[in-house]
Design a protein around this motif. Structure first.
Motif, PDB file in Angstrom:
ATOM      1  N   SER A 110      -7.814   4.303 -35.027  1.00 53.36           N
ATOM      2  CA  SER A 110      -7.394   5.308 -36.187  1.00 53.36           C
ATOM      3  C   SER A 110      -6.753   6.524 -35.742  1.00 53.36           C
ATOM      4  O   SER A 110      -7.028   7.302 -34.596  1.00 53.36           O
ATOM      5  CB  SER A 110      -8.965   5.793 -36.474  1.00 53.36           C
ATOM      6  N   ARG A 112      -4.757  10.053 -36.628  1.00 54.64           N
ATOM      7  CA  ARG A 112      -4.737  11.315 -37.457  1.00 54.64           C
ATOM      8  C   ARG A 112      -3.713  12.323 -37.074  1.00 54.64           C
ATOM      9  O   ARG A 112      -3.637  12.488 -35.851  1.00 54.64           O
ATOM     10  CB  ARG A 112      -6.178  12.062 -37.245  1.00 54.64           C
ATOM     11  N   HIS A 113      -2.961  13.017 -37.911  1.00 54.52           N
ATOM     12  CA  HIS A 113      -2.324  13.905 -37.891  1.00 54.52           C
ATOM     13  C   HIS A 113      -2.968  15.264 -37.621  1.00 54.52           C
ATOM     14  O   HIS A 113      -3.675  15.496 -38.589  1.00 54.52           O
ATOM     15  CB  HIS A 113      -1.169  14.106 -38.931  1.00 54.52           C
ATOM     16  N   ILE A 148     -12.184  13.910 -36.834  1.00 56.71           N
ATOM     17  CA  ILE A 148     -12.173  13.999 -38.595  1.00 56.71           C
ATOM     18  C   ILE A 148     -11.832  15.598 -38.850  1.00 56.71           C
ATOM     19  O   ILE A 148     -11.427  15.617 -40.007  1.00 56.71           O
ATOM     20  CB  ILE A 148     -13.545  13.380 -39.053  1.00 56.71           C
ATOM     21  N   ASP A 152      -5.783  14.442 -41.301  1.00 56.21           N
ATOM     22  CA  ASP A 152      -5.728  13.133 -42.149  1.00 56.21           C
ATOM     23  C   ASP A 152      -5.206  12.154 -41.326  1.00 56.21           C
ATOM     24  O   ASP A 152      -4.762  12.276 -40.498  1.00 56.21           O
ATOM     25  CB  ASP A 152      -5.301  13.219 -43.510  1.00 56.21           C
ATOM     26  N   GLU A 153      -6.013  10.951 -41.703  1.00 57.12           N
ATOM     27  CA  GLU A 153      -5.674   9.551 -41.073  1.00 57.12           C
ATOM     28  C   GLU A 153      -4.208   9.311 -41.359  1.00 57.12           C
ATOM     29  O   GLU A 153      -3.872   9.575 -42.793  1.00 57.12           O
ATOM     30  CB  GLU A 153      -6.586   8.601 -41.532  1.00 57.12           C
TER      31      GLU A 153
END
Lengths: 278, 278, 278
Positions: A110, A112-113, A148, A152-153
């Motif tokens: 996963s 994320r930015h 998290i 966002d992913e």
């Protein structure tokens, strides 16, 4: 949790304060973080060199290790800072492909930015996000902040393939030198399975031409070779390497990173044995 | 207290046992000390290089960190070992000016001449006080020994000013190269406020001459530059740097530490904007 | 016990992932291990250089430190992995003599051939036992596995003598350069007691010839020398060193490791004073 391991893989070098400042930022946020240098002498601006370095080290670390991988020629542009989580590890890096070889090896992934700027140092410089962005995020994550919370992913993260050898015929292939290490070992991008007959028992005849030398021998270890003799060996990264016994093979061959490696080999035997895993 | 951080900034290098011996002495006295390398590759005997290194790293560390700063060409003479305490940090160093740039940055400062020889290793060598004096004191301090126990306060400690640029006229200034870093960035001793019109919006015309090149462009990040182009940028140390995009600017300019930097620039606008803090 | 110190003395360098992988293996087995780099830039394949490095660092560490010493040109052959325990320390190394100078210094010594392969990584590569054998054993030992569990005691372990100076006459001796350090200091294999009259008070006349220079002065510290002057000094390793003041003596003399050092000196006085311990 507090003694969380944070590893560093960067091109900041060991001759200035850069890595020292990074470590300070992490320790200011979490004095109990356990910082481990994987390598701070990645070749300057060389994203592939960084990718190879982290890919050959991270899997030896315990679960939940945070790996900071900062080779960042695009620092200060819109290239994104990212956090990648795999089944066991966490990676912080600029989104420039430096994690490509990690992505290749990991099924569950996963990315994320990182947009949570309140975790960054303030102000953020234009030229040293290793300190102002990545070290700060590493410090917070080592204290338990979850990926998290960082942004966002994304699925359009940058990834490249490591350069692959190019078969020229069923019995010849063109490869290249991925890296020359401190010992002068020539690490090619050939896998033993690319040239199976070479590592069969008994080995088929072959020639490997690199720089000004031609190699036609395989050895199982360095000491089997006579002085000045170059030979092929399956190295600890899983690639075919060209080495010499207590001498720098790369200097003997007159090559450096990027040089061409041309191989001709016998057709594989009917039921080739798998090359031994290394 | 036991997990006290001790940082190392030295010119002992990474190719011999010197730094390893220093770490052993600290850990023998306090196995829980947390030793962090800031930089052990300060240029040999170069007190200014050491001063720049610690000055750009220490403030990122947590309160009560003990910073050992040993660039010590006068080892074995009567130059004094000192402990300097500021509001948040503790520094151990020879009294040769290597803490000068720390002194510049700190308002509250107490410097003591370390005379408590019972804390030293016994015997003390003439050539390696990093091990026999400073590491031993760092070990004891990391266990809680207070600076006040080490010796009397002094006020005549050695301090020098970092080389400052010299204005030649209201629109020209002569500076120098403070350092060339691993990337080949040319770090000058110019602050943006020394040449305000260059970093205004819109930027005034200017020329910076260093070695065999003349620069007349500012960029916000490395990637804005075309291949081979040299440009000025506000670097992460707060100085004006001359850089190139993925190339070593210093090699392109043919300069090293100490080289002259000549700048001519437009008079500042009536109400100049402050250069952005970096 | 859990925070056990593990030191690294290797020739794996700092430019690749090798040391990073080693640290990962140790930390995967014992996340609380405290890993300390003594030196990872031992000269490639140079067992004597490794032997000198560990011999000059280990005794400064606390009791029960585990020292991994991996300079291993014979990796993958039948050379044995060993664990050596002394009164206070534990050493892991290939059985190639790299611990010889430790053996010289230690009276109580037990050496075992490590045969407990179930502690190794699986598979074991042919070229990187630093990772697959020694780091794994270091990890287990740091968790409390005893040397006795690793294999049987041996007495035929490999040991060599450090090169000793050769007296040519009662007043002349031929020595060699053991090492040139980062500062350019020329570390010889002469002990002060080999040339007693030189370090007597008053010092007898002497000449030391090394490379293209002849030295006939002793100094107590670097700063006593005038610019460009080479002199003899008792160094921090206990050997006679040839040094200069803020200049690399080895470059001035034009020598490197292995060069000859010829000394002629006055006969010692009737009741020579002992050279001061350093």
């Amino acid at each position: 949790l507090a003694q969380r391991i944070v590893t560093l893989t960067t091109d900041f070098g060991v001759s200035e304060h850069y890595v020292g400042a990074i470590k300070g930022v992490i320790l200011s946020l979490n004095p109990d973080a356990k910082i481990v240098d994987i390598c701070n002498s990645v070749q300057s601006y060389d994203v592939l060199d960084g990718a190879i370095t982290i890919a050959n080290a991270y899997r030896y670390y315990p679960s939940d290790t945070i790996h900071m991988v900062v080779v960042d020629p695009g620092v200060g542009t819109t290239r994104r800072p990212i956090v990648a989580t795999t089944e066991r590890h966490i990676f912080l890096a600029p989104d420039n492909g430096v994690l490509s070889l990690v992505y290749e090896r990991e099924e569950r992934l996963s990315v994320r930015h990182i947009t949570s700027e309140h975790f960054f140092l303030n102000p953020v410089s234009n030229t040293f996000h290793g300190r102002d962005v990545f070290a700060a995020i590493a410090g917070w994550m080592s204290k338990g902040v979850d990926a998290i919370k960082l942004g966002d992913e994304i699925t359009d993260f940058v990834r490249f393939s490591a350069p692959k050898p190019k078969p020229l015929s069923p019995t010849s292939i063109k490869a290249l030198v991925l890296r020359v290490d401190k010992f002068g070992n020539i690490i090619t991008n050939l896998r033993p399975e690319d040239v199976p007959s070479i590592f069969q028992e008994p080995a088929g005849a072959f020639t490997i031409t690199v720089g000004k030398v031609t190699i036609n021998k395989v050895h199982q270890n360095y000491s089997q070779a006579s002085p000045g003799e170059l030979f092929a060996i399956i190295g600890s990264m899983g690639y075919v390497e060209i080495s010499a016994n207590r001498q720098p093979a790369a200097a003997l061959a007159g090559v450096n990173k990027g040089a061409e490696v041309n191989v001709t080999f016998a057709a594989a035997a009917a039921a080739p044995q798998a090359a031994p895993a290394q």
